[in-house]
Motif scaffolding. Sequence first.
Motif, short mmCIF file in Angstrom:
data_model
loop_
_atom_site.label_atom_id
_atom_site.label_comp_id
_atom_site.label_asym_id
_atom_site.label_seq_id
_atom_site.Cartn_x
_atom_site.Cartn_y
_atom_site.Cartn_z
N LEU A 188 0.82 -1.21 0.00
CA LEU A 188 0.00 0.00 0.00
C LEU A 188 0.86 1.26 0.00
CD1 LEU A 188 -2.94 -0.91 2.38
CD2 LEU A 188 -3.18 0.02 0.06
N ASP A 189 1.92 1.26 0.80
CA ASP A 189 2.81 2.43 0.83
C ASP A 189 3.41 2.68 -0.55
OD1 ASP A 189 2.37 2.97 3.50
OD2 ASP A 189 4.19 1.96 4.20
N ALA A 190 3.85 1.61 -1.20
CA ALA A 190 4.43 1.75 -2.54
C ALA A 190 3.37 2.11 -3.57
CB ALA A 190 5.13 0.45 -2.94
N ALA A 191 2.18 1.53 -3.42
CA ALA A 191 1.09 1.81 -4.36
C ALA A 191 0.68 3.27 -4.31
CB ALA A 191 -0.11 0.92 -4.04
N ARG A 192 0.64 3.83 -3.12
CA ARG A 192 0.26 5.24 -2.98
C ARG A 192 1.30 6.18 -3.59
NH1 ARG A 192 -1.39 3.48 2.80
NH2 ARG A 192 -3.65 3.14 2.58
N LEU A 193 2.53 5.66 -3.75
CA LEU A 193 3.57 6.45 -4.42
C LEU A 193 3.59 6.22 -5.93
CD1 LEU A 193 6.46 5.99 -1.81
CD2 LEU A 193 5.15 8.07 -2.27
N GLY A 194 2.60 5.45 -6.42
CA GLY A 194 2.42 5.30 -7.86
C GLY A 194 3.05 4.06 -8.47
N ASN A 195 3.55 3.13 -7.66
CA ASN A 195 4.17 1.93 -8.21
C ASN A 195 3.09 0.98 -8.71
OD1 ASN A 195 5.28 -1.01 -7.84
ND2 ASN A 195 7.08 0.32 -8.02
N SER A 196 3.09 0.71 -10.01
CA SER A 196 1.99 -0.06 -10.60
C SER A 196 2.01 -1.53 -10.19
CB SER A 196 2.02 0.05 -12.13
OG SER A 196 3.21 -0.48 -12.66
N VAL A 197 3.21 -2.10 -9.96
CA VAL A 197 3.28 -3.49 -9.51
C VAL A 197 2.67 -3.61 -8.11
CG1 VAL A 197 4.83 -5.38 -8.90
CG2 VAL A 197 5.26 -4.03 -10.95
N ALA A 198 3.01 -2.67 -7.25
CA ALA A 198 2.42 -2.66 -5.91
C ALA A 198 0.91 -2.46 -5.98
CB ALA A 198 3.06 -1.55 -5.07
N GLN A 199 0.45 -1.60 -6.87
CA GLN A 199 -0.98 -1.37 -7.04
C GLN A 199 -1.68 -2.67 -7.44
OE1 GLN A 199 -0.84 1.76 -9.92
NE2 GLN A 199 -0.65 3.39 -8.38
N TYR A 200 -1.08 -3.40 -8.36
CA TYR A 200 -1.63 -4.69 -8.78
C TYR A 200 -1.70 -5.67 -7.61
CZ TYR A 200 -1.77 -9.36 -10.80
OH TYR A 200 -2.10 -10.66 -11.07
N ASN A 201 -0.59 -5.76 -6.85
CA ASN A 201 -0.55 -6.71 -5.75
C ASN A 201 -1.52 -6.34 -4.63
OD1 ASN A 201 1.29 -8.28 -7.10
ND2 ASN A 201 3.05 -7.59 -5.94
N VAL A 202 -1.70 -5.05 -4.37
CA VAL A 202 -2.70 -4.60 -3.40
C VAL A 202 -4.09 -5.06 -3.84
CG1 VAL A 202 -3.93 -2.57 -2.51
CG2 VAL A 202 -1.44 -2.62 -2.48
N ALA A 203 -4.40 -4.82 -5.11
CA ALA A 203 -5.71 -5.22 -5.64
C ALA A 203 -5.92 -6.72 -5.51
CB ALA A 203 -5.81 -4.80 -7.11
N LEU A 204 -4.89 -7.48 -5.83
CA LEU A 204 -4.98 -8.94 -5.75
C LEU A 204 -5.24 -9.40 -4.33
CD1 LEU A 204 -4.65 -11.24 -7.88
CD2 LEU A 204 -2.33 -11.51 -7.02
N MET A 205 -4.58 -8.76 -3.37
CA MET A 205 -4.76 -9.14 -1.97
C MET A 205 -6.16 -8.78 -1.48
SD MET A 205 -1.00 -8.44 -0.27
CE MET A 205 -1.25 -9.56 1.13
N TYR A 206 -6.66 -7.62 -1.87
CA TYR A 206 -8.03 -7.26 -1.50
C TYR A 206 -9.04 -8.20 -2.15
CZ TYR A 206 -6.97 -2.85 0.92
OH TYR A 206 -6.54 -1.92 1.82
N GLU A 207 -8.78 -8.58 -3.37
CA GLU A 207 -9.72 -9.48 -4.05
C GLU A 207 -9.74 -10.86 -3.40
OE1 GLU A 207 -10.85 -11.24 -8.47
OE2 GLU A 207 -9.01 -10.07 -8.23
N ASN A 208 -8.57 -11.33 -2.98
CA ASN A 208 -8.48 -12.68 -2.43
C ASN A 208 -8.59 -12.73 -0.91
OD1 ASN A 208 -8.11 -13.74 -5.00
ND2 ASN A 208 -5.90 -13.49 -4.92
N GLY A 209 -8.72 -11.56 -0.27
CA GLY A 209 -8.82 -11.53 1.18
C GLY A 209 -7.55 -11.94 1.88
N GLU A 210 -6.41 -11.44 1.39
CA GLU A 210 -5.11 -11.75 1.99
C GLU A 210 -4.59 -10.51 2.70
OE1 GLU A 210 -2.88 -13.04 -1.41
OE2 GLU A 210 -3.41 -15.13 -1.05
N GLY A 211 -4.37 -10.62 4.01
CA GLY A 211 -3.92 -9.48 4.80
C GLY A 211 -5.04 -8.52 5.14
N SER A 212 -6.22 -8.83 4.68
CA SER A 212 -7.39 -7.98 4.86
C SER A 212 -8.62 -8.79 4.48
CB SER A 212 -7.29 -6.74 3.97
OG SER A 212 -8.52 -6.07 3.86
N PRO A 213 -9.80 -8.45 5.02
CA PRO A 213 -11.02 -9.08 4.51
C PRO A 213 -11.19 -8.77 3.02
CG PRO A 213 -11.46 -7.92 6.57
CD PRO A 213 -10.07 -7.52 6.14
N VAL A 214 -11.90 -9.63 2.32
CA VAL A 214 -12.18 -9.38 0.90
C VAL A 214 -12.86 -8.03 0.75
CG1 VAL A 214 -13.55 -10.12 -1.09
CG2 VAL A 214 -12.34 -11.82 0.30
N ASP A 215 -12.36 -7.23 -0.18
CA ASP A 215 -12.93 -5.90 -0.44
C ASP A 215 -12.81 -5.64 -1.93
OD1 ASP A 215 -13.58 -3.17 -0.68
OD2 ASP A 215 -12.81 -2.71 1.31
#
Length: 255
Positions: A119-146
Amino acid sequence: MYYSKKHSKKAPYILIVIAFVSLLIIDVNGKKIDEDDMSFTELSFNKVMAYSGHPEYQYKLGRAYDKGLLVLQNNGVAIKWYKKAAKKKHPKAMTNLAYFYDQGLVLEKNKSKALDLYLDAARLGNSVAQYNVALMYENGEGSPVDLSRAKYWYLLAAKGGDYHAQYNLALLLETGKCIKQDLKGAFYWYEKAASSGLVEAQFNLGYMHHMGIGTKQSFSQAMKWYLSAADNGDNDAKFNLEQIRIFLKEKAHRT
């Protein structure tokens, strides 16, 4: 009978980037490839700058140990330098450090810690981090599914040109899984990902043309994208392509 769309997901992937433009090459599908090469002069310079506290060179030195570039591959040392750079909010270092927590490599697996770093990297515009954040939210990893947050981060990464994000965003929009279904939007992002050479997107785009989903039915466009997918080794695309040819041949005979 036709094979329908593919819904496989991409695993999180680690950001691997060489800073020297002269080492960057582009393959025939337009995807970036990193040539894992580094001179001893570059390595020595990176070490000097890393020890002086410069986060960019701390990241580069971490990556050298991560990939074994002119040094013995050592994840522990790589993590040490990634952590130093990550403390100074270097987005690539945070992304790669997050990957070690995400996958439980050397470090104890910690999905929550990984998500925070992504998330820290994603907020700084890193597209790979943005992708991985999305994947984790979709799969409920490190957070409930959102899925709303997953869509938000997939969209940012997709706009940044990440074709894996474009594909997964298209899947979310097509299925309407807990978000509003948007078939035209799905078609748009499948087309983006397919144009970058992603075979799953090529198949699904062909299927949407084939069945008239999110766009006007077009056998010629369906055949075009099935052929692209088939050329990339997709057997389902080969099957559907042959079914269209049989159908068109029989239709010609009837008329």
